[in-house]
Write a protein that holds these residues in place. Structure first.
Motif, PDB file in Angstrom:
ATOM      1  N   LYS A  19      15.474  76.071 -74.926  1.00 50.21           N
ATOM      2  CA  LYS A  19      13.453  76.279 -75.208  1.00 50.21           C
ATOM      3  C   LYS A  19      12.382  76.589 -74.318  1.00 50.21           C
ATOM      4  O   LYS A  19      11.249  77.169 -75.385  1.00 50.21           O
ATOM      5  CB  LYS A  19      13.456  74.364 -74.827  1.00 50.21           C
ATOM      6  CG  LYS A  19      14.098  73.702 -76.331  1.00 50.21           C
ATOM      7  CD  LYS A  19      13.334  72.150 -75.926  1.00 50.21           C
ATOM      8  CE  LYS A  19      14.111  71.646 -76.916  1.00 50.21           C
ATOM      9  NZ  LYS A  19      13.554  69.550 -76.644  1.00 50.21           N
ATOM     10  N   GLU A  22      12.740  80.057 -75.880  1.00 51.16           N
ATOM     11  CA  GLU A  22      12.302  80.540 -77.317  1.00 51.16           C
ATOM     12  C   GLU A  22      10.528  80.493 -76.821  1.00 51.16           C
ATOM     13  O   GLU A  22      10.082  81.163 -78.029  1.00 51.16           O
ATOM     14  CB  GLU A  22      12.709  78.875 -77.905  1.00 51.16           C
ATOM     15  CG  GLU A  22      13.839  79.585 -78.400  1.00 51.16           C
ATOM     16  CD  GLU A  22      13.623  78.162 -79.489  1.00 51.16           C
ATOM     17  OE1 GLU A  22      13.805  77.541 -79.359  1.00 51.16           O
ATOM     18  OE2 GLU A  22      15.212  78.420 -79.524  1.00 51.16           O
ATOM     19  N   LEU A  23      10.217  80.384 -76.026  1.00 47.35           N
ATOM     20  CA  LEU A  23       8.634  80.479 -75.549  1.00 47.35           C
ATOM     21  C   LEU A  23       8.132  82.223 -75.778  1.00 47.35           C
ATOM     22  O   LEU A  23       8.856  82.536 -75.304  1.00 47.35           O
ATOM     23  CB  LEU A  23       8.435  80.220 -74.450  1.00 47.35           C
ATOM     24  CG  LEU A  23       7.881  78.583 -74.341  1.00 47.35           C
ATOM     25  CD1 LEU A  23       8.075  78.182 -72.818  1.00 47.35           C
ATOM     26  CD2 LEU A  23       7.000  78.250 -75.028  1.00 47.35           C
ATOM     27  N   ASN A  24       7.027  82.235 -76.092  1.00 52.70           N
ATOM     28  CA  ASN A  24       6.584  83.138 -75.860  1.00 52.70           C
ATOM     29  C   ASN A  24       6.211  84.023 -74.471  1.00 52.70           C
ATOM     30  O   ASN A  24       4.566  83.716 -74.212  1.00 52.70           O
ATOM     31  CB  ASN A  24       5.384  83.598 -76.987  1.00 52.70           C
ATOM     32  CG  ASN A  24       4.695  85.315 -77.402  1.00 52.70           C
ATOM     33  OD1 ASN A  24       5.005  85.425 -76.466  1.00 52.70           O
ATOM     34  ND2 ASN A  24       3.808  85.356 -78.377  1.00 52.70           N
ATOM     35  N   TRP A  25       6.700  84.533 -74.000  1.00 50.60           N
ATOM     36  CA  TRP A  25       6.541  84.693 -72.213  1.00 50.60           C
ATOM     37  C   TRP A  25       5.087  85.689 -72.505  1.00 50.60           C
ATOM     38  O   TRP A  25       4.282  85.690 -71.273  1.00 50.60           O
ATOM     39  CB  TRP A  25       8.215  85.391 -71.543  1.00 50.60           C
ATOM     40  CG  TRP A  25       8.725  83.428 -71.636  1.00 50.60           C
ATOM     41  CD1 TRP A  25       9.481  83.329 -71.981  1.00 50.60           C
ATOM     42  CD2 TRP A  25       8.312  82.204 -70.845  1.00 50.60           C
ATOM     43  NE1 TRP A  25      10.535  82.385 -72.379  1.00 50.60           N
ATOM     44  CE2 TRP A  25       9.360  81.805 -71.126  1.00 50.60           C
ATOM     45  CE3 TRP A  25       7.138  82.350 -69.313  1.00 50.60           C
ATOM     46  CZ2 TRP A  25       8.927  80.504 -70.007  1.00 50.60           C
ATOM     47  CZ3 TRP A  25       7.612  81.202 -68.656  1.00 50.60           C
ATOM     48  CH2 TRP A  25       7.778  80.180 -69.379  1.00 50.60           C
ATOM     49  N   LEU A  26       5.349  86.412 -73.432  1.00 51.24           N
ATOM     50  CA  LEU A  26       4.204  87.939 -72.535  1.00 51.24           C
ATOM     51  C   LEU A  26       2.915  87.355 -73.116  1.00 51.24           C
ATOM     52  O   LEU A  26       1.639  87.259 -72.299  1.00 51.24           O
ATOM     53  CB  LEU A  26       4.614  88.924 -74.039  1.00 51.24           C
ATOM     54  CG  LEU A  26       3.711  89.887 -74.131  1.00 51.24           C
ATOM     55  CD1 LEU A  26       3.356  90.884 -72.795  1.00 51.24           C
ATOM     56  CD2 LEU A  26       3.498  90.883 -75.422  1.00 51.24           C
ATOM     57  N   PHE A  27       2.342  85.712 -74.534  1.00 53.31           N
ATOM     58  CA  PHE A  27       1.902  85.236 -74.097  1.00 53.31           C
ATOM     59  C   PHE A  27       1.254  84.332 -72.750  1.00 53.31           C
ATOM     60  O   PHE A  27       0.403  84.454 -72.609  1.00 53.31           O
ATOM     61  CB  PHE A  27       1.226  84.310 -75.623  1.00 53.31           C
ATOM     62  CG  PHE A  27       0.547  83.922 -75.532  1.00 53.31           C
ATOM     63  CD1 PHE A  27      -0.715  84.361 -75.937  1.00 53.31           C
ATOM     64  CD2 PHE A  27       0.750  82.007 -76.165  1.00 53.31           C
ATOM     65  CE1 PHE A  27      -1.826  83.890 -76.822  1.00 53.31           C
ATOM     66  CE2 PHE A  27      -0.738  81.942 -76.070  1.00 53.31           C
ATOM     67  CZ  PHE A  27      -1.816  82.410 -76.463  1.00 53.31           C
ATOM     68  N   VAL A  28       2.373  83.802 -72.454  1.00 51.93           N
ATOM     69  CA  VAL A  28       2.239  83.098 -71.570  1.00 51.93           C
ATOM     70  C   VAL A  28       1.604  83.828 -70.150  1.00 51.93           C
ATOM     71  O   VAL A  28       0.443  83.529 -69.330  1.00 51.93           O
ATOM     72  CB  VAL A  28       3.424  82.069 -70.958  1.00 51.93           C
ATOM     73  CG1 VAL A  28       3.451  81.774 -69.650  1.00 51.93           C
ATOM     74  CG2 VAL A  28       3.936  81.160 -72.222  1.00 51.93           C
ATOM     75  N   ALA A  72       4.153  72.447 -75.218  1.00 52.85           N
ATOM     76  CA  ALA A  72       4.906  73.567 -76.083  1.00 52.85           C
ATOM     77  C   ALA A  72       6.712  73.402 -76.398  1.00 52.85           C
ATOM     78  O   ALA A  72       7.130  73.426 -77.278  1.00 52.85           O
ATOM     79  CB  ALA A  72       5.053  75.341 -75.702  1.00 52.85           C
TER      80      ALA A  72
END
Length: 90
Positions: A19, A22-28, A72
Motif C-alpha cells: 500500500k 502505491e502512494l503518489n510519493w511525488l505529491f507527498v 490514504a
C-alpha cells in the motif's frame, strides 16, 4: 456453483508495504516541501526562534500528516461504505 461468483471482482489483500508503494510519493514530497517553506517563514517572522509559531505549526503538520497517510492507506471501498452513514449522521 453460482455464476455470479465467476464475474465478481476478486479482493486481493495488500500488505502495508504494498500500500505504501502505491502512494503518489511525488505529491507527498510536494506537500512536505510546501510545509517546510511555511515553517521557514514562521521561523523568520519569529525572529529566528521556533517558539512563537513555527513549533506549533510543525506539531500540527506532523499530526495531520500522519492522519493523512492513515486515511490514504485505508481501502477505498471502506470509505464508500462509510459515506452514507456519515452523511446521515451529519
Amino acid at each position: 456453483m453460482n455464476d455470479t461468483s465467476l464475474f465478481a471482482p476478486r479482493r486481493v489483500k495488500k500488505t502495508l508495504p504494498q500500500k505504501l508503494m502505491e502512494l503518489n510519493w511525488l505529491f507527498v514530497l510536494l506537500i512536505v516541501a510546501i510545509a517546510c517553506v511555511g515553517f521557514a517563514m514562521l521561523y523568520s517572522v519569529g525572529g529566528g526562534s521556533f517558539d512563537p509559531w513555527a513549533r506549533q505549526q510543525a506539531i500540527r503538520f506532523g499530526a495531520i500528516f500522519i492522519l493523512m497517510l492513515v486515511i490514504a492507506l485505508v481501502d477505498l471501498r471502506i470509505w464508500f461504505q462509510l459515506a452514507y452513514p456519515a452523511y446521515i449522521a451529519r
